[in-house]
Scaffold this motif. Structure first.
Motif, PDB file in Angstrom:
ATOM      1  N   ALA A  18       0.827  -1.204   0.000  1.00  0.00           N
ATOM      2  CA  ALA A  18       0.000   0.000   0.000  1.00  0.00           C
ATOM      3  C   ALA A  18       0.861   1.253   0.000  1.00  0.00           C
ATOM      4  CB  ALA A  18      -0.919  -0.004   1.212  1.00  0.00           C
ATOM      5  N   LEU A  22       0.891   4.186  -2.936  1.00  0.00           N
ATOM      6  CA  LEU A  22       0.327   5.505  -2.668  1.00  0.00           C
ATOM      7  C   LEU A  22       1.296   6.606  -3.047  1.00  0.00           C
ATOM      8  CD1 LEU A  22      -1.247   4.804   0.821  1.00  0.00           C
ATOM      9  CD2 LEU A  22      -2.504   5.513  -1.207  1.00  0.00           C
ATOM     10  N   ASP A  27      -1.420  11.211   1.687  1.00  0.00           N
ATOM     11  CA  ASP A  27      -2.030   9.927   1.355  1.00  0.00           C
ATOM     12  C   ASP A  27      -1.136   8.750   1.729  1.00  0.00           C
ATOM     13  OD1 ASP A  27      -4.438  10.770   0.285  1.00  0.00           O
ATOM     14  OD2 ASP A  27      -3.476  11.282  -1.611  1.00  0.00           O
ATOM     15  N   THR A  32      -6.265   7.165   4.120  1.00  0.00           N
ATOM     16  CA  THR A  32      -7.577   6.521   4.011  1.00  0.00           C
ATOM     17  C   THR A  32      -7.563   5.554   2.843  1.00  0.00           C
ATOM     18  OG1 THR A  32      -8.339   8.413   2.718  1.00  0.00           O
ATOM     19  CG2 THR A  32      -8.804   8.437   5.060  1.00  0.00           C
ATOM     20  N   TRP A  33      -6.960   4.405   3.038  1.00  0.00           N
ATOM     21  CA  TRP A  33      -6.887   3.394   1.991  1.00  0.00           C
ATOM     22  C   TRP A  33      -7.350   2.060   2.530  1.00  0.00           C
ATOM     23  CZ3 TRP A  33      -3.840  -0.619   3.459  1.00  0.00           C
ATOM     24  CH2 TRP A  33      -2.800  -0.347   4.371  1.00  0.00           C
ATOM     25  N   THR A  45      -6.975  -2.357   6.015  1.00  0.00           N
ATOM     26  CA  THR A  45      -7.290  -0.934   5.901  1.00  0.00           C
ATOM     27  C   THR A  45      -6.293  -0.130   6.713  1.00  0.00           C
ATOM     28  OG1 THR A  45      -8.780  -0.877   7.807  1.00  0.00           O
ATOM     29  CG2 THR A  45      -9.751  -1.424   5.667  1.00  0.00           C
ATOM     30  N   TYR A  49      -8.986   4.883   7.983  1.00  0.00           N
ATOM     31  CA  TYR A  49     -10.004   4.621   6.976  1.00  0.00           C
ATOM     32  C   TYR A  49     -11.413   4.585   7.576  1.00  0.00           C
ATOM     33  CZ  TYR A  49     -12.463   2.368   3.109  1.00  0.00           C
ATOM     34  OH  TYR A  49     -13.338   2.083   2.103  1.00  0.00           O
ATOM     35  N   LEU A 120      -5.692  -1.728  -4.466  1.00  0.00           N
ATOM     36  CA  LEU A 120      -5.575  -0.640  -3.510  1.00  0.00           C
ATOM     37  C   LEU A 120      -6.713   0.345  -3.776  1.00  0.00           C
ATOM     38  CD1 LEU A 120      -4.000   0.920  -1.310  1.00  0.00           C
ATOM     39  CD2 LEU A 120      -2.735   2.033  -3.169  1.00  0.00           C
ATOM     40  N   MET A 122      -8.345   3.884  -2.594  1.00  0.00           N
ATOM     41  CA  MET A 122      -8.060   5.118  -1.863  1.00  0.00           C
ATOM     42  C   MET A 122      -9.279   6.027  -1.901  1.00  0.00           C
ATOM     43  SD  MET A 122      -4.245   5.649  -3.428  1.00  0.00           S
ATOM     44  CE  MET A 122      -4.682   4.795  -4.941  1.00  0.00           C
ATOM     45  N   ASP A 124     -10.498   9.984  -0.838  1.00  0.00           N
ATOM     46  CA  ASP A 124     -10.096  11.323  -0.401  1.00  0.00           C
ATOM     47  C   ASP A 124     -11.301  12.244  -0.405  1.00  0.00           C
ATOM     48  OD1 ASP A 124      -7.208  10.789  -0.341  1.00  0.00           O
ATOM     49  OD2 ASP A 124      -7.431  10.590  -2.504  1.00  0.00           O
TER      50      ASP A 124
END
Length: 553
Positions: A18, A22, A27, A32-33, A45, A49, A120, A122, A124
């Protein structure tokens, strides 16, 4: 795939994957992934998240789709399918928990050291970013700062329960906006759009949502207690100061209520189209009757499109009778189409062909037919004029007069034998020098310029004085519905007396009874046209059946 466990090598591998996938910055790996398996099930997570998702009303954590706000799940499922083939997917989507916010969802395939292929995901929140941010560029109109068409389409794609806060849509358009651009320039047009956005902000409240849809058209998504339609109806005009000069800005609108946003917006646009047709109304509500008319107009337009492309056109002729000489002094050629367009009136055919960009093609074919058959009719109706119709829109192209003259030459018709008929609503728009010069060119070439349907529209008498007119045709709407209506006939007599001083040749249309014909003849109108003397028919009908004047006693 193996189930991850706290502290295991696999869990660390997931976090590493991850973090590498990213971008740098906020990020990072603790953003928040979520990592998903190929089926979309949540495998891992970030620690933030769940908190971010909870802010948007998400409650479940068993699966990634279930962790998202309900209104985003169908779009997210489409993204999962997309990433399986394309490797990535990226969308900015609206969500409406307490107020409108915008989330960016990104999906990207990643490979872990342990081998399994993961996705993955993500998330936002872009709502609070400044105006130069990606979300502002994508969903904001740079001129007015309002949400744009893309934003509306995303909102309209949400489930009905998510947009239930909006009880209706007000579709707003700036009158004469194209004219403002043409006369005062793009800068003035932009200033008018900015002023319109300010105007709409002043009549809306926090429960409404403003959108600039396209050009000079705006949407107001109406909150349940919105008074915007009432406010706009009370003040549909404002003066706008453009610095060097000022002008009156005028808005017109249609509005509709409903539970499904996209459907409600479509209804509001139907009502707006009606407001544009009825220039005296500023705000028009949607009704089922309007929907029926709009659906019929759409069907007719498509039927006209197909018929013109297929070459399925014909010309029917209706006689103009001189009651003094008791002979046919002229014929008016009226376009008819075949197939599904067989019942579409001539006036609507001309309007539809203009919207479809088919007027030059249709006009050339119709004029050739009218003049070819018209020359045949002159053998049985010696000396009769051949009347053809032309629209304001065709005149504005600068092609109309040349098309008529070229067709006349091709068919061997002298221009002095042709009457070019403009409907009164077309004449009402002949204020520009270009249109008047076209008519002057036609008159100079020998064409007889005729105003058709006078009394149906808004032509001013002062305008009639400037046109190179050979005749004026009185619309049937001027005639009293009751033959015994003496006051009505006094009005007709006054109109005839006035128009006779402007143009000596008057033709009465829509004559259906002997009583009408006789009263008009006594008032000095001896040229008449209508179903009393014959319905529009193909040339072969008149050639085979001839013409017989009905009894008028």
């Amino acid at each position: 795939m193996p189930e991850p466990q706290a502290g295991s090598t696999l869990r660390q591998s997931l976090r590493t994957a991850a973090g590498e996938a990213l971008p740098p910055g906020p990020d990072g790996p603790d953003g928040t992934w979520a990592l998903l398996d190929a089926s979309g099930r949540t495998v891992e997570t970030a620690r933030n998240y769940g908190g971010v998702m909870h802010r948007f009303g998400a409650t479940a954590k068993s699966g990634w789709l279930e962790s998202l706000p309900a209104e985003l799940r169908s779009q997210a499922a489409q993204m999962l399918a997309e990433v399986a083939s394309a490797g990535s997917a990226d969308r900015i989507l609206p969500v409406l928990p307490q107020r409108l916010r915008w989330l960016r969802l990104r999906l990207q395939q990643v490979q872990t050291e342990a081998g399994p292929e993961l996705i993955l995901a993500m998330v936002d929140d872009l709502t609070e970013l400044d105006e130069k941010s990606l979300v502002a560029q994508l969903i904001r109109d740079p001129l007015t700062g309002l949400l744009n068409r893309r934003a509306f389409l995303e909102l309209a794609a949400l489930p009905a329960e998510s947009t239930a806060r909006y009880a209706g849509v007000l579709a707003v358009d700036v009158r004469r906006f194209r004219r403002i651009n043409e006369v005062w320039g793009r800068a003035a047009g932009d200033a008018c759009l900015v002023e319109t956005s300010r105007w709409l902000r002043s009549i809306t409240d926090s429960g409404d949502l403003l959108i600039r849809l396209a050009d000079a058209e705006f949407f107001v998504l109406l909150g349940k207690f919105s008074t915007a339609p009432v406010a706009l109806a009370a003040e549909p005009q404002r003066n706008v100061d453009l610095g060097t000069h000022s002008l009156q800005l005028s808005l017109q609108a249609g509005f509709a209520t409903g539970e499904v946003l996209r459907e409600t917006a479509e209804r509001a646009e139907v009502a707006l189209a009606e407001a544009k047709r009825e220039a005296w109304r500023s705000v028009v509500p949607w009704t089922r009757e309007l929907a029926v008319v709009a659906a019929r107009a759409a069907r007719d337009e498509e039927a006209v499109h197909q018929a013109v492309l297929a070459g399925a056109q014909a010309v029917y002729f209706q006689p103009i009778v001189d009651l003094r000489s008791r002979r046919v002094s002229g014929v008016e050629g009226l376009v008819r189409l075949g197939g599904a367009a067989a019942d579409v009136p001539a006036g609507q055919i001309l309007q539809a062909s203009h919207r479809l960009g088919l007027t030059p093609l249709l006009a050339e074919r119709v004029y050739d037919l009218a003049f070819t058959d018209g020359m045949r009719l002159r053998e049985v109706f010696p000396g009769c004029q051949l009347g053809i119709n032309v629209s304001r829109e065709f005149l504005a192209t600068g092609l109309a007069i040349d098309t008529v003259l070229a067709s006349a030459q091709h068919c061997g018709v002298d221009s002095s034998q042709i009457a070019l008929e403009l409907t009164e609503d077309a004449a009402a728009g002949l204020s520009s020098e270009r249109l008047l010069s076209e008519l002057d060119k036609g008159a100079a070439a020998g064409l007889h310029i005729v105003i058709d349907d006078f009394g149906q529209g808004e032509t001013s008498l002062s305008l009639l004085r400037t046109l190179p007119l050979s005749a004026i045709k009185l619309d049937r709407s001027l005639l009293p519905a009751d033959a015994a209506d003496e006051r009505g006939w006094d009005f007709v007599a006054g109109v005839i007396a006035l128009l006779s001083r402007i143009c000596g040749r008057l033709v009465a249309e829509g004559i259906e009874t002997p009583e009408q014909a006789v009263r008009l003849l006594r008032l000095g109108v001896h040229l008449q046209q209508g179903y009393l003397f014959g319905a529009p028919q193909p040339a072969d009908h008149w050639l085979s059946q001839g013409f017989q004047l009905p009894a008028l006693d």
